[in-house]
Scaffold this active site. Sequence first.
Site, PDB file in Angstrom:
ATOM      1  N   TYR A 107       0.865  -1.186   0.000  1.00 58.50           N
ATOM      2  CA  TYR A 107       0.000   0.000   0.000  1.00 58.50           C
ATOM      3  C   TYR A 107       0.895   1.226   0.000  1.00 58.50           C
ATOM      4  O   TYR A 107       1.850   1.306   0.775  1.00 58.50           O
ATOM      5  CB  TYR A 107      -0.890   0.038   1.248  1.00 58.50           C
ATOM      6  CG  TYR A 107      -1.713   1.309   1.315  1.00 58.50           C
ATOM      7  CD1 TYR A 107      -3.011   1.355   0.823  1.00 58.50           C
ATOM      8  CD2 TYR A 107      -1.166   2.481   1.847  1.00 58.50           C
ATOM      9  CE1 TYR A 107      -3.743   2.531   0.838  1.00 58.50           C
ATOM     10  CE2 TYR A 107      -1.895   3.670   1.866  1.00 58.50           C
ATOM     11  CZ  TYR A 107      -3.178   3.682   1.364  1.00 58.50           C
ATOM     12  OH  TYR A 107      -3.898   4.843   1.376  1.00 58.50           O
ATOM     13  N   GLU A 195      -3.753   7.304  -3.914  1.00 55.48           N
ATOM     14  CA  GLU A 195      -3.248   6.046  -3.369  1.00 55.48           C
ATOM     15  C   GLU A 195      -3.120   4.963  -4.425  1.00 55.48           C
ATOM     16  O   GLU A 195      -3.872   4.923  -5.400  1.00 55.48           O
ATOM     17  CB  GLU A 195      -4.088   5.562  -2.172  1.00 55.48           C
ATOM     18  CG  GLU A 195      -5.447   5.056  -2.522  1.00 55.48           C
ATOM     19  CD  GLU A 195      -6.200   4.457  -1.328  1.00 55.48           C
ATOM     20  OE1 GLU A 195      -5.861   4.732  -0.164  1.00 55.48           O
ATOM     21  OE2 GLU A 195      -7.149   3.703  -1.580  1.00 55.48           O
TER      22      GLU A 195
END
Length: 219
Positions: A107, A195
């Site tokens: 992530y 993201e």
Amino acid sequence: IHEYQAKMILQKYGIAVPEFAVFSTLEECKEIVKNSNLEQAVLKVQVHAGGRGKAGGVKLAKNRQEIFDFAAKLLGMQIVNNQTGKEGVIASQVIISPLVAYTKEFYLGAVIDRENATGVLIASKEGGMDIEEVAEKTPEKLLKYEIPLNGEFKETDLVTIAEFMGWKGKTLTQGKTIISALLKAFVEKDATLLEINPLVETATGDLLALDAKLSVDDN
Ligand code: ADP
Ligand code: MG
């Protein structure tokens, strides 16, 4: 904006993403499959919400028939989850990409911390669909780093983050470049959130953004 639009921006900043195309009818899907010689693919609804995988909006197709069956199922699908409100959202477009074989999911995200009005980079080597659970139950698996106003980390900070991710060799080099590019895009697009989840590592040690999300404040 949708995933495919966010991916176009990532590409512009030099971040590698799998090839992709977008369709809004089954005919368009068949055309894409024919022209690209795809036999296996991932199909994902394009809606303004994350968590699509868990809501049934991401399908891995193992052959052409499955591609077309999933395409028919996803077009017009209603997605309801904690990011959509109870009325949900309808998918009028679907993204299609080749299946990517990966060994790890990371992530990597940049977000505005409203309390301090600063940008924060968040990194984790346990990315993927369970990131919210990771953040809630094992916050020590997330590294948070304040983003300088100019959007540029020092080399030492890049190395710290890359090592936290466990990257070595060319993966480390690619990872540092991706972090820098993500920050640059985040600042230049005046985003509240940018993201990559998952950012995956392939068997050859290359990093690839399989999903992207960009939010810009609308006021
Ligand atoms: P969402 O975050 O909305 O659930 P993602 O695009 O992240 O949607 O997809 C969910 C999961 O599907 C990813 O965590 C990844 O495991 C898998 N996935 C996505 N794209 C691909 C791809 N091109 N090849 C293989 N697996 C993929
Ligand atoms: Mg995702």
